[in-house]
Design an enzyme around this catalytic site. Sequence first.
Site, PDB file in Angstrom:
ATOM      1  CB  SER A 127      -0.860  -0.014   1.267  1.00 56.56           C
ATOM      2  OG  SER A 127      -1.443   1.243   1.463  1.00 56.56           O
ATOM      3  CE1 TYR A 151      -3.467  -2.654   5.622  1.00 56.46           C
ATOM      4  CE2 TYR A 151      -3.145  -0.331   5.106  1.00 56.46           C
ATOM      5  CZ  TYR A 151      -3.406  -1.633   4.694  1.00 56.46           C
ATOM      6  OH  TYR A 151      -3.605  -1.902   3.356  1.00 56.46           O
ATOM      7  CE  LYS A 155      -1.223  -4.512   3.433  1.00 56.34           C
ATOM      8  NZ  LYS A 155      -1.568  -5.789   2.803  1.00 56.34           N
TER       9      LYS A 155
HETATM   10  P1  NAD Z   1     -10.954  -6.952   1.548  1.00 58.13           P
HETATM   11  O1  NAD Z   1     -11.104  -6.966   3.024  1.00 58.13           O
HETATM   12  O2  NAD Z   1     -12.133  -6.651   0.710  1.00 58.13           O
HETATM   13  O3  NAD Z   1     -10.327  -8.334   1.045  1.00 58.13           O
HETATM   14  C1  NAD Z   1      -9.433  -9.090   1.839  1.00 58.13           C
HETATM   15  C2  NAD Z   1      -9.945 -10.526   1.845  1.00 58.13           C
HETATM   16  O4  NAD Z   1      -9.033 -11.328   2.599  1.00 58.13           O
HETATM   17  C3  NAD Z   1     -11.322 -10.660   2.486  1.00 58.13           C
HETATM   18  O5  NAD Z   1     -12.166 -11.395   1.610  1.00 58.13           O
HETATM   19  C4  NAD Z   1     -11.046 -11.426   3.783  1.00 58.13           C
HETATM   20  O6  NAD Z   1     -12.141 -12.268   4.123  1.00 58.13           O
HETATM   21  C5  NAD Z   1      -9.801 -12.196   3.437  1.00 58.13           C
HETATM   22  N1  NAD Z   1      -8.911 -12.525   4.565  1.00 58.13           N
HETATM   23  C6  NAD Z   1      -8.488 -11.711   5.554  1.00 58.13           C
HETATM   24  N2  NAD Z   1      -7.643 -12.382   6.364  1.00 58.13           N
HETATM   25  C7  NAD Z   1      -7.537 -13.644   5.867  1.00 58.13           C
HETATM   26  C8  NAD Z   1      -6.809 -14.792   6.261  1.00 58.13           C
HETATM   27  N3  NAD Z   1      -6.020 -14.792   7.337  1.00 58.13           N
HETATM   28  N4  NAD Z   1      -6.930 -15.923   5.524  1.00 58.13           N
HETATM   29  C9  NAD Z   1      -7.743 -15.952   4.430  1.00 58.13           C
HETATM   30  N5  NAD Z   1      -8.447 -14.889   4.016  1.00 58.13           N
HETATM   31  C10 NAD Z   1      -8.340 -13.739   4.727  1.00 58.13           C
HETATM   32  O7  NAD Z   1      -9.750  -5.929   1.223  1.00 58.13           O
HETATM   33  P2  NAD Z   1      -9.261  -5.369  -0.178  1.00 58.13           P
HETATM   34  O8  NAD Z   1      -9.602  -3.932  -0.231  1.00 58.13           O
HETATM   35  O9  NAD Z   1      -9.680  -6.268  -1.260  1.00 58.13           O
HETATM   36  O10 NAD Z   1      -7.678  -5.458   0.049  1.00 58.13           O
HETATM   37  C11 NAD Z   1      -6.930  -6.559  -0.423  1.00 58.13           C
HETATM   38  C12 NAD Z   1      -5.468  -6.327  -0.036  1.00 58.13           C
HETATM   39  O11 NAD Z   1      -5.026  -5.087  -0.602  1.00 58.13           O
HETATM   40  C13 NAD Z   1      -5.229  -6.235   1.463  1.00 58.13           C
HETATM   41  O12 NAD Z   1      -4.016  -6.881   1.760  1.00 58.13           O
HETATM   42  C14 NAD Z   1      -5.103  -4.742   1.700  1.00 58.13           C
HETATM   43  O13 NAD Z   1      -4.307  -4.441   2.813  1.00 58.13           O
HETATM   44  C15 NAD Z   1      -4.454  -4.281   0.403  1.00 58.13           C
HETATM   45  N6  NAD Z   1      -4.724  -2.861   0.093  1.00 58.13           N
HETATM   46  C16 NAD Z   1      -6.005  -2.421   0.013  1.00 58.13           C
HETATM   47  C17 NAD Z   1      -6.246  -1.071  -0.254  1.00 58.13           C
HETATM   48  C18 NAD Z   1      -7.665  -0.540  -0.306  1.00 58.13           C
HETATM   49  O14 NAD Z   1      -7.852   0.682  -0.239  1.00 58.13           O
HETATM   50  N7  NAD Z   1      -8.688  -1.362  -0.502  1.00 58.13           N
HETATM   51  C19 NAD Z   1      -5.187  -0.196  -0.441  1.00 58.13           C
HETATM   52  C20 NAD Z   1      -3.882  -0.688  -0.374  1.00 58.13           C
HETATM   53  C21 NAD Z   1      -3.664  -2.042  -0.099  1.00 58.13           C
END
Ligand code: NAD
Length: 341
Positions: A127, A151, A155
Site C-alpha cells: 500500500s 497497518y 505492510k
Molecule cells: P478486503 O477486506 O475486501 O479483502 C481481503 C480478503 O481477505 C477478504 O475477503 C477477507 O475475508 C480475506 N482474509 C483476511 N484475512 C484472511 C486470512 N487470514 N486468511 C484468508 N483470508 C483472509 O480488502 P481489499 O480492499 O480487497 O484489500 C486486499 C489487499 O489489498 C489487502 O491486503 C489490503 O491491505 C491491500 N490494500 C487495500 C487497499 C484498499 O484501499 N482497498 C489499499 C492498499 C492495499
Amino acid sequence: MSTGEILVTGGTGFIGSHCCVSLMKQGYRVVVVDNLSNSDAGVIDRIASITGSRPAFYIADVRNADEMDRVLRRHDISAAIHFAGLKAVGESVAVPLRYFDNNVGGTIALCQVLNTHGIKRLIFSSSATVYGAPDRVPVAEDAPLRPASPYGHSKAMVEQILADLSHADPEWRIGILRYFNPAGAHESGLIGESPRGTPNNLVPFLAQVAAGQRDALNIFGNDYPTPDGTGIRDYIHVMDLAEGHCAALEALLQGQPGFTVNLGSGRGHSVLDVVRAFEAACGHAIPCHHAPRRAGDVAEYYADPSRAMTLLGWESRRDLESICRDAWHSQCRQSNGASQR
Ligand code: NAD
Ligand code: UDP
C-alpha cells in the site's frame, strides 16, 4: 500465460474478486482461498456470472498450514497473489496484534507452505500507506518509507521479509505492488466494494450517501494547502488495478526478477473533485458537511506510476468519472437486492 493455476488469497474480497475476473478473462485458472472474515462466498457465483466459469474455492485461513497444504496438494499452482489481510488503519491502532498476526503472520505462513510445495512466484498487496507523509509528490518507489500506523507497519514489515526471502533464495521471484486509492467496481455492478459497517473510505461512503443510506458526507478538512483546501489522493479504478496484477504476474512468469512498483494513476483529485464526479454519476446533489481534519491524514499524495509502465507495460486507463459511474452502478445493484454479501 502459464498453464498452471494461480492461487488468489483473499479472492472473495474487493480487490481480489476483481483480480480473479481479470485473470480468468485472460485464460488463467484460478484457485481462491478466503476465510470470509470480510467477504461472502456469494462473490464466487458473481465471478462465475461475469466470466462464464467458476474458480476453485476453499474457505480457509492462510495462517492454517494444514488447510493450505491440502489446497496446494490438490492443484498445480504456478504462482500466488496474496490479497488476504486486514486493512482498516483506525482498527489497526486499536488492535495492533490482530493486524500483525494476520498480515505479517499470514504472509510468513503462506510463504512457508508455498516454499514446501516449490511455488516461488508471489505477488503481494502492499500500500502507498508505507510512504506515510511524503516529502514530495508524485511519490516514486524510492521515497523513504515512513508508515504511521500498525497497518502501515505491517505492510512495510512484510515487504522487508519478502526482500530478505528473495535475497536468501534467489529462486523466489516476488512482485510487491503498492496500491494508491483503489475504488470503483466491475462495470457489470455484480461485484464491487461492500464494506461491513460504516465505510472508512471516501468513495464507498459517498455511494451510501448518494443512495440515501447515510445523511451526509463529512469532508475531513478544508484548510489543507491544496487548491480547494481538501485532501488530494490518487484514485485508481479497481479494474485497472486488477489488470496491473495480470501484468505483474505475466512478468514474473516470464522470468523477470522481483520488483516493487506503485499502482496508481499518477493523477491527484481533491475530495471536492470526487464529490462533483459522484454527483454527475448519480445525477443529484450529495449532502456534505465540513468537518475537522481526520487524524493521520496527509494533505496530498499521488503516484509516480512510471516504473509500472517501464517494467510491466502497465498504466491505468480509466478516469475518475468511470470510477464514480461504476461505483454508483454497483451501489444501485446492491440497494436493489443483488446483495454483494
Ligand atoms: P478486503 O477486506 O475486501 O479483502 C481481503 C480478503 O481477505 C477478504 O475477503 C477477507 O475475508 C480475506 N482474509 C483476511 N484475512 C484472511 C486470512 N487470514 N486468511 C484468508 N483470508 C483472509 O480488502 P481489499 O480492499 O480487497 O484489500 C486486499 C489487499 O489489498 C489487502 O491486503 C489490503 O491491505 C491491500 N490494500 C487495500 C487497499 C484498499 O484501499 N482497498 C489499499 C492498499 C492495499
Ligand atoms: N475523506 C473524507 N470523508 C470521508 C472519508 C474520506 O473527507 O468520509 C477524505 C480523506 O480525508 C482523504 C480522502 O477522502 O483526504 C481519501 O480518504 P480514504 O479514507 O478514502 O483514503 P486514504 O487516502 O485516507 O487511505
